[in-house]
Enzyme design. Structure first.
Site, PDB file in Angstrom:
ATOM      1  CD  GLU A  71      -4.407  -7.579  -2.452  1.00 55.08           C
ATOM      2  OE1 GLU A  71      -5.062  -6.747  -3.389  1.00 55.08           O
ATOM      3  OE2 GLU A  71      -3.657  -6.246  -1.626  1.00 55.08           O
ATOM      4  CG  HIS A  91       2.534  -6.343   1.548  1.00 55.18           C
ATOM      5  ND1 HIS A  91       2.314  -7.013   2.609  1.00 55.18           N
ATOM      6  CD2 HIS A  91       1.580  -5.270   0.311  1.00 55.18           C
ATOM      7  CE1 HIS A  91       0.981  -7.051   1.730  1.00 55.18           C
ATOM      8  NE2 HIS A  91       0.802  -6.184   1.368  1.00 55.18           N
ATOM      9  CG  HIS A 151      -1.934  -2.974   0.684  1.00 51.99           C
ATOM     10  ND1 HIS A 151      -3.333  -3.006   0.509  1.00 51.99           N
ATOM     11  CD2 HIS A 151      -0.937  -3.940   1.124  1.00 51.99           C
ATOM     12  CE1 HIS A 151      -3.019  -4.224  -0.309  1.00 51.99           C
ATOM     13  NE2 HIS A 151      -1.489  -5.028   0.329  1.00 51.99           N
TER      14      HIS A 151
END
Ligand SMILES: [Zn+2]
Length: 212
Positions: A71, A91, A151
């Site tokens: 990410e 998350h 997500h």
């Protein structure tokens, strides 16, 4: 604490608090033109400072043997478009529940103002892609937090501590909202009510000392 030491400390805390599971979630700290970020594939409570890669703002690896989190492009996009010095992505359960079912988290509690008010949910895109990074950048406009559809959440701050506390607050607000939905229809604060909170914050009550 160096940026890499901070990543270890807050990585452990994120696992302890149940905000992340296993290798999900990633943190970064910016220092000048360099960004220390958590590595790909290592649980956040197993990090050592040497494991944490350092990249430049264009994403070139400058230090470290492990690959930066997948990410990292999203973190770099956030640094390029905000004043943020730290980014936290998780998350977490309730954040992901809201991100999976709604297009925004409405302000049902005045503490939402600490994140900039209504939290937007960025449209879905595959993790690690420039497309997702672009959606997150837009969702963060004027905010300290955003959710990513199906997500998780992302928060920013002037320090990693600030960004981390924003993640805790985001998760709390999402949990309150989800639990409130189970009881009834959560009332959303009006713009006038939120303005009044801002005024109150600038004009706090004063308690004069009792005369001797
Ligand atoms: Zn993720």
């Amino acid at each position: 604490m160096s940026p890499r030491e901070q990543l270890c400390a807050y990585g452990r805390r994120a696992v302890e608090l149940g905000l992340v599971i296993g290798t999900s979630g990633n943190l970064s700290v910016r220092q000048g033109d360099l960004v220390a970020v958590t590595p790909s594939g290592v649980a956040l409570d197993r990090l050592t400072p040497e494991m944490c890669p350092v990249v430049d703002v264009e994403g070139h690896l400058v230090e470290g043997d492990l690959q930066p989190s997948s990410e990292t492009p999203m973190h770099l996009a956030v640094y390029a478009s905000t004043q943020a010095q730290a980014v936290v992505h998780t998350h977490s359960v309730f954040g992901t529940v809201v991100a999976t079912t709604m297009t925004e988290l409405p302000p049902i509690h005045y503490n939402a103002l600490l994140l900039g008010g209504t939290v937007r949910v960025a449209p879905y895109a595959t993790y690690g892609t420039p497309e997702l990074a672009g959606h997150v950048r837009e969702a963060l406009d004027g905010r300290q937090a955003a959710l990513m559809a199906n997500h998780g959440g992302v928060t920013i701050g002037a320090t990693l501590e600030q960004a981390f506390e924003a993640t805790r607050l985001l998760e709390w607000l999402c949990e309150v909202y989800v639990r409130a939905l189970g009881v009834g229809r959560p009332a959303v604060l009006t713009p006038e009510q939120l303005d009044a909170v801002v005024e109150r914050a600038f004009d706090p009550p004063v308690f004069p000392r009792r005369p001797a």
